[in-house]
Design an enzyme around this catalytic site. Sequence first.
Site, PDB file in Angstrom:
ATOM      1  N   LYS A  81      -1.489   0.004   5.588  1.00 24.11           N
ATOM      2  CA  LYS A  81      -0.555   1.060   6.023  1.00 24.11           C
ATOM      3  C   LYS A  81      -0.860   1.519   7.443  1.00 24.11           C
ATOM      4  CE  LYS A  81       1.396   2.611   1.732  1.00 24.11           C
ATOM      5  NZ  LYS A  81       1.882   3.674   0.868  1.00 24.11           N
TER       6      LYS A  81
ATOM      7  N   LYS B 214       3.577  -7.342  -1.801  1.00 21.62           N
ATOM      8  CA  LYS B 214       4.001  -6.613  -3.000  1.00 21.62           C
ATOM      9  C   LYS B 214       5.267  -5.812  -2.715  1.00 21.62           C
ATOM     10  CE  LYS B 214       2.249  -1.946  -3.343  1.00 21.62           C
ATOM     11  NZ  LYS B 214       3.511  -1.321  -3.680  1.00 21.62           N
TER      12      LYS B 214
ATOM     13  N   LYS C  81       8.099   0.749  -2.006  1.00 19.29           N
ATOM     14  CA  LYS C  81       9.154   1.706  -1.675  1.00 19.29           C
ATOM     15  C   LYS C  81       9.315   1.858  -0.186  1.00 19.29           C
ATOM     16  CE  LYS C  81       7.619   4.913  -4.765  1.00 19.29           C
ATOM     17  NZ  LYS C  81       6.438   5.407  -4.120  1.00 19.29           N
TER      18      LYS C  81
END
Length: 336
Positions: A120, A201, A204
């Site tokens: 991230k 993966k 969202k």
Amino acid sequence: MKFNPSSSMKARVFSGVQPSGDLHIGNYLGALKSWVKIQYDYESIFCIVDLHAITVYQEPATLRAKIEEIAALFLAAGIDPKHSAIMVQSSVPAHAELAWMLTCVTPVGWLERMTQYKAKAETQQTVGDGLLQYPVLMAADILLYQAAIVPVGDDQAQHLELTRDIAQRFNALYGDTFVMPATHLPLVGARIMGLDDPEKKMSKSATGTNHAIALLDPVDQIRKKIMRATTDSHPAVDFENMGAGVRNLLTIFQAFSGWSDSQMQAHFSGMRYGEMKKQVADMVISHLEPFQKRYREITAEPGYVARVLKEGAERVAPIANSTIELVKRRMGLYTA
Ligand code: ATP
Ligand code: MG
């Protein structure tokens, strides 16, 4: 039966979802589906972790709206609010309080090693400290309720290990305080991959119109997304030699259908990709259509979701507060 945290003898389950975007089938198959299945075996707490969502920028009005949308999706999935508490993380201040106390026993090197932090952080121009602290807040969420079981997708297994490390370190320094939480992964569907890129993966917060199937996607869109999903250069399903994209589509089918490995092989071996995708789409739609109908019924009742969330927070606050009292005493912080 009314939920009564103080008198229950059942072990506790805790898990959460970030209101950071549209809930997708990965969240459902990795987490929500297990919650629904095991909720009555435990004293269950399911949380919308808004403090986690703000570790990357969220547009405030969207975040506010997503919180209630996700609560309604928990209900539509089959979480029973009479038995299980559904609550919002920021409505119980003890989450943030315990996170600070645990931060003080967590070596920064443990956090810098986290795969999710590294992935991230790469997407951000400025890496907020919250992104690094994320797993400590997650440890606080779980340890606050002395949860024994945490049903999550495979991507959270590393954070669960860290939670146990933090709990062990705290217990070693200050005496036995926290229950050691066990990770609960589904046998099929623990890691659903992106339809556009089966090496990543499904998430969202990922961009790309063909990346994820949202639980509230219209039926024709679900079908289109599956028909466009990345496969490989073979023409038909070969269980001995299949690419990640085909494996992912078959995993999605298996997780929704509950079929065994041998049923899957007997049915899909040699099937051409076009037909296989059509059957995967039919299976997903047959589950999501009734789900979406329940969602519409739940949200048609004004104030219902807000009431569920208020009641959920009220039910769990005494558990959270008693853990904070215990931790304060253990650490020598001031208590009246
Ligand atoms: P974000 O991109 O904002 O991190 P996310 O899709 O990863 O969103 P989370 O709210 O972080 O969703 O995770 C909620 C739950 O869903 C966790 O238990 C997580 O392990 C599970 N989960 C998330 N993505 C997947 C996936 N692709 N397959 C299976 N489970 C998943
Ligand atoms: Mg995530």
